[in-house]
Write a protein that holds these residues in place. Structure first.
Motif, PDB file in Angstrom:
ATOM      1  N   GLN A  98       4.212 -18.405  38.341  1.00  0.00           N
ATOM      2  CA  GLN A  98       3.646 -17.854  37.109  1.00  0.00           C
ATOM      3  C   GLN A  98       4.356 -16.602  36.594  1.00  0.00           C
ATOM      4  O   GLN A  98       3.865 -15.946  35.681  1.00  0.00           O
ATOM      5  CB  GLN A  98       2.138 -17.598  37.269  1.00  0.00           C
ATOM      6  N   THR A  99       5.526 -16.296  37.114  1.00  0.00           N
ATOM      7  CA  THR A  99       6.235 -15.086  36.653  1.00  0.00           C
ATOM      8  C   THR A  99       6.721 -15.224  35.215  1.00  0.00           C
ATOM      9  O   THR A  99       6.747 -14.237  34.475  1.00  0.00           O
ATOM     10  CB  THR A  99       7.433 -14.742  37.569  1.00  0.00           C
ATOM     11  N   VAL A 100       7.090 -16.433  34.820  1.00  0.00           N
ATOM     12  CA  VAL A 100       7.576 -16.615  33.448  1.00  0.00           C
ATOM     13  C   VAL A 100       6.416 -16.489  32.455  1.00  0.00           C
ATOM     14  O   VAL A 100       6.541 -15.822  31.421  1.00  0.00           O
ATOM     15  CB  VAL A 100       8.328 -17.950  33.305  1.00  0.00           C
ATOM     16  N   ALA A 101       5.288 -17.089  32.768  1.00  0.00           N
ATOM     17  CA  ALA A 101       4.119 -16.952  31.894  1.00  0.00           C
ATOM     18  C   ALA A 101       3.727 -15.489  31.750  1.00  0.00           C
ATOM     19  O   ALA A 101       3.378 -15.037  30.650  1.00  0.00           O
ATOM     20  CB  ALA A 101       2.946 -17.764  32.440  1.00  0.00           C
ATOM     21  N   ARG A 102       3.798 -14.751  32.834  1.00  0.00           N
ATOM     22  CA  ARG A 102       3.471 -13.317  32.768  1.00  0.00           C
ATOM     23  C   ARG A 102       4.506 -12.553  31.944  1.00  0.00           C
ATOM     24  O   ARG A 102       4.154 -11.666  31.155  1.00  0.00           O
ATOM     25  CB  ARG A 102       3.335 -12.735  34.161  1.00  0.00           C
ATOM     26  N   ALA A 103       5.786 -12.891  32.101  1.00  0.00           N
ATOM     27  CA  ALA A 103       6.844 -12.217  31.340  1.00  0.00           C
ATOM     28  C   ALA A 103       6.674 -12.469  29.839  1.00  0.00           C
ATOM     29  O   ALA A 103       6.956 -11.587  29.022  1.00  0.00           O
ATOM     30  CB  ALA A 103       8.217 -12.682  31.814  1.00  0.00           C
ATOM     31  N   PHE A 104       6.236 -13.663  29.486  1.00  0.00           N
ATOM     32  CA  PHE A 104       6.018 -14.003  28.077  1.00  0.00           C
ATOM     33  C   PHE A 104       4.656 -13.532  27.585  1.00  0.00           C
ATOM     34  O   PHE A 104       4.396 -13.543  26.389  1.00  0.00           O
ATOM     35  CB  PHE A 104       6.134 -15.516  27.883  1.00  0.00           C
TER      36      PHE A 104
END
Length: 185
Positions: A109-115
């Protein structure tokens, strides 16, 4: 519970990512970026809001790719709490629906958090410089498919971005199921 996306933060730079796709390949933002823009979509397999418009998402993705817009879909939901969103089920859906874009698994979920992704579907439309120009809805459908003649908000906005580098000033938020976050440890 339905969630809406926040207002578009014009000019916000696209976060880089490197994720495994349902095709078994690793994809990065650079791989996906199109010469006239890039569309990053957060979707999933189970959300009724996504399922109601999935055929339209596929149609618009194809039409945008014809305009030089790179397109990618990312599933970030916790597959433990929502098994329909497992990588294996993502692979099945991508094949069954014939996705014309990579479908990537954001397991941690790091990409969802970054976005700062809020819901499924959540659309991020970037110009050729990878600066945000659209954060709105696909069309006026909600958790059921709207009439066939609905205005194609996402397509029209990204067409404008592809042609001018600028998104529309008036944007209607996307609405969908909240991202299914993993429990904090």
């Amino acid at each position: 519970m339905a969630t809406e996306t926040p207002v578009c933060n014009f000019g916000w730079p696209a976060p880089d990512f490197s994720l495994t796709g349902t095709d078994g390949q690793t994809h990065t933002l650079t791989d996906i970026a199109g010469p006239n823009g890039t569309l990053v979509m957060f979707i999933c397999n189970h959300c009724p809001f996504v399922l109601a418009v999935l055929d339209r998402i596929i149609r618009d993705a194809r039409d945008l790719q014809d305009l030089g817009v790179g397109v990618v879909a990312i599933c970030s939901n916790d597959a433990t709490s929502h098994p329909a969103d497992s990588f294996e089920n993502m692979q099945k859906m991508a094949v069954e629906k014939g996705f014309p874009f990579p479908y990537l698994h954001d397991a941690d979920q790091t990409v969802a958090r970054a976005f700062d992704a809020a819901c499924t579907p959540d659309f991020f439309g970037f110009n050729a410089d990878l600066k945000l120009q659209y954060r709105g809805r696909l069309d006026a459908s909600r958790n059921t498919t709207g009439p066939a003649d609905l205005r194609r908000d996402l397509y029209e906005a990204m067409k404008l971005v592809a042609e001018t580098g600028q998104g529309p000033s008036d944007q209607i938020p996307s609405m969908g199921c909240s991202i299914k976050w993993k429990p904090e440890t």
